[in-house]
Design an enzyme around this catalytic site. Structure first.
Site, PDB file in Angstrom:
ATOM      1  N   GLY A  27      -1.369  -2.264   8.778  1.00  0.00           N
ATOM      2  CA  GLY A  27      -0.601  -2.255   7.858  1.00  0.00           C
ATOM      3  C   GLY A  27      -1.141  -2.729   6.432  1.00  0.00           C
ATOM      4  CG  HIS A  28      -5.028  -5.580   5.183  1.00  0.00           C
ATOM      5  ND1 HIS A  28      -6.078  -6.839   4.691  1.00  0.00           N
ATOM      6  CD2 HIS A  28      -4.207  -6.313   4.284  1.00  0.00           C
ATOM      7  CE1 HIS A  28      -6.627  -6.570   3.958  1.00  0.00           C
ATOM      8  NE2 HIS A  28      -5.161  -7.169   3.920  1.00  0.00           N
ATOM      9  CG  PHE A  29      -4.257  -2.532   2.120  1.00  0.00           C
ATOM     10  CD1 PHE A  29      -3.666  -3.561   1.452  1.00  0.00           C
ATOM     11  CD2 PHE A  29      -5.861  -3.529   1.806  1.00  0.00           C
ATOM     12  CE1 PHE A  29      -3.315  -4.782   0.868  1.00  0.00           C
ATOM     13  CE2 PHE A  29      -5.493  -4.417   1.814  1.00  0.00           C
ATOM     14  CZ  PHE A  29      -4.705  -5.495   0.912  1.00  0.00           C
ATOM     15  CB  ILE A  51      -9.793  -4.005   3.628  1.00  0.00           C
ATOM     16  CG1 ILE A  51     -10.008  -2.378   3.282  1.00  0.00           C
ATOM     17  CG2 ILE A  51     -10.283  -4.863   3.507  1.00  0.00           C
ATOM     18  CD1 ILE A  51      -9.835  -3.206   1.256  1.00  0.00           C
TER      19      ILE A  51
END
EC number: 4.2.1.59
Length: 143
Positions: free
Chosen positions: A48-50, A55
């Site tokens: 989820g990041h990203f 990252i």
């Protein structure tokens, strides 16, 4: 001193997926630690990041620094716990991406009774990617 993952697991109260230190390459107890976090594409936080632009979250870089601080302290103590008290002057200078090897260095800059202040740096390929000051305290575990 150096520590492998089995030795690190005995010092840090975290487990997968929150154990963020893979190896300790140098440790002078209560003075300094150099540790490694191999950042792989399989890290759960990259989901989820990203999406499409993975990252490593800055807060997890700071957590890795804090875990290195625990090792710096716990490498010479038994039957104690280490508690985070504050994070100051945290700065994130470059993104950390899958495939990076995060080199964490922590140095004790002030010690008083049961508290230690650490100067922490994270590098990738010799480039500073993050830094922070961390204040932590030790407390003897109850029997």
């Amino acid at each position: 001193m150096q520590f492998n993952i089995q030795e690190i697991i005995k010092m840090i109260p975290h487990s997968y997926p929150f154990l963020l230190i893979d190896r300790v390459t140098a440790c002078t107890p209560n003075e300094s630690v150099t540790a490694i976090k191999n950042v792989t594409f399989n890290e759960p936080f990259f989901i989820g990041h990203f999406p499409g632009n993975p990252i490593m979250p800055g807060v997890l870089i700071v957590e890795a620094m804090a875990q290195a601080c625990i090792i710096c302290t716990m490498s010479s103590m038994q039957n104690y716990s280490v508690y985070l008290m504050s994070i100051e002057l945290a700065k994130f200078r470059k993104p950390v991406i899958p495939g990076d090897t995060l080199i964490l260095t922590v140095n004790v800059v002030h010690k008083r009774k049961n508290t230690c202040k650490f100067e922490c740096h994270a590098h990738v390929e010799g480039t500073l990617v993050a830094e922070a000051q961390i204040l932590a305290m030790t407390k003897q575990n109850e029997a």
